[in-house]
Design a protein around this motif. Structure first.
Motif, short mmCIF file in Angstrom:
data_model
loop_
_atom_site.label_atom_id
_atom_site.label_comp_id
_atom_site.label_asym_id
_atom_site.label_seq_id
_atom_site.Cartn_x
_atom_site.Cartn_y
_atom_site.Cartn_z
N PHE A 206 -46.51 90.48 47.96
CA PHE A 206 -46.82 91.02 46.53
C PHE A 206 -47.21 90.37 45.64
O PHE A 206 -46.94 89.31 45.43
N TYR A 207 -47.91 90.88 44.43
CA TYR A 207 -48.33 90.17 43.27
C TYR A 207 -47.39 90.60 42.10
O TYR A 207 -47.69 90.11 41.16
N ASP A 208 -46.87 91.97 42.44
CA ASP A 208 -46.07 92.50 41.30
C ASP A 208 -44.68 92.53 41.79
O ASP A 208 -44.36 92.69 43.06
N ASP A 209 -43.90 92.61 40.87
CA ASP A 209 -42.42 92.66 41.36
C ASP A 209 -42.12 94.15 41.50
O ASP A 209 -42.05 94.90 40.30
N PRO A 210 -41.53 94.57 42.54
CA PRO A 210 -41.52 96.19 42.84
C PRO A 210 -40.32 96.71 41.90
O PRO A 210 -40.23 97.68 41.74
N ALA A 211 -39.62 95.64 41.38
CA ALA A 211 -38.32 96.13 40.83
C ALA A 211 -38.71 96.50 39.20
O ALA A 211 -38.00 97.43 38.66
N ILE A 212 -39.69 95.99 38.80
CA ILE A 212 -39.92 96.26 37.50
C ILE A 212 -41.57 97.03 37.28
O ILE A 212 -42.18 97.39 36.20
N THR A 213 -42.28 97.13 38.29
CA THR A 213 -43.73 97.52 38.31
C THR A 213 -43.58 99.04 38.65
O THR A 213 -43.01 99.51 39.93
N GLU A 214 -44.27 99.73 38.21
CA GLU A 214 -44.54 101.23 38.52
C GLU A 214 -45.00 101.41 39.97
O GLU A 214 -45.97 100.74 40.29
N LEU A 215 -44.56 102.36 40.91
CA LEU A 215 -44.92 102.44 42.27
C LEU A 215 -46.35 102.55 42.36
O LEU A 215 -46.78 101.67 43.19
N ASN A 216 -47.18 103.15 41.60
CA ASN A 216 -48.63 103.24 41.79
C ASN A 216 -49.38 101.93 41.33
O ASN A 216 -50.59 102.16 41.26
N CYS A 217 -48.68 100.94 40.67
CA CYS A 217 -49.30 99.86 40.01
C CYS A 217 -49.14 98.58 40.79
O CYS A 217 -49.54 97.67 40.19
N CYS A 218 -48.14 98.51 41.79
CA CYS A 218 -47.76 97.32 42.59
C CYS A 218 -48.61 97.10 43.56
O CYS A 218 -49.11 97.70 44.37
N MET A 219 -49.16 95.59 43.42
CA MET A 219 -50.36 95.30 44.30
C MET A 219 -49.89 94.25 45.25
O MET A 219 -48.95 93.53 44.90
N CYS A 220 -50.38 94.50 46.25
CA CYS A 220 -49.67 93.54 47.50
C CYS A 220 -51.12 93.52 48.39
O CYS A 220 -52.07 94.19 48.32
N ASP A 221 -50.86 92.34 49.22
CA ASP A 221 -52.03 92.31 50.39
C ASP A 221 -51.29 92.91 51.71
O ASP A 221 -50.17 92.63 52.22
N ILE A 222 -52.35 93.60 52.48
CA ILE A 222 -51.75 94.28 53.63
C ILE A 222 -52.53 93.08 54.65
O ILE A 222 -53.92 93.16 54.47
#
Length: 97
Positions: free
Chosen positions: A1-17
């Motif tokens: 994850f590049y963003d913290d899912p606890a504080i980032t909006e669901l549609n804006c949370c970036m991660c590598d798959i």
């Protein structure tokens, strides 16, 4: 994850798959994840409880473990997902030194 899912909006949370492939893969954007020592926690339970489990690892276990988080990729290895019942079995792999 590049963003913290606890504080980032669901549609804006970036991660590598990622997927596992062999060394002869010629696709674009291929990265080799460096090996090393990882703390591995097997999580089996509700998908909504993953975050709470991670917070426990980072705020309770890690500070008392004598290990430090290493500057490498962490991995979430999904073993099974049951979306009908919101259940998951996965390994949370945290790079440590």
């Amino acid at each position: 994850f590049y963003d913290d899912p606890a504080i980032t909006e669901l549609n804006c949370c970036m991660c590598d798959i990622c997927i596992t492939t062999n060394e002869s893969c010629r696709l674009e954007n291929v990265t080799t994840v460096k090996g090393g020592r990882f703390a591995v926690y097997r999580f089996e339970g509700k998908i909504e409880d993953i975050f709470c489990a991670l917070q426990g690892i980072f705020s309770v276990w890690l500070p008392d473990s004598g290990y430090e988080m290493d500057q490498r990729y962490g991995l979430n290895i999904y073993r099974s997902i049951d979306r009908e019942n919101d259940q998951v079995s996965m390994d949370l792999c945290i790079p440590i030194k």
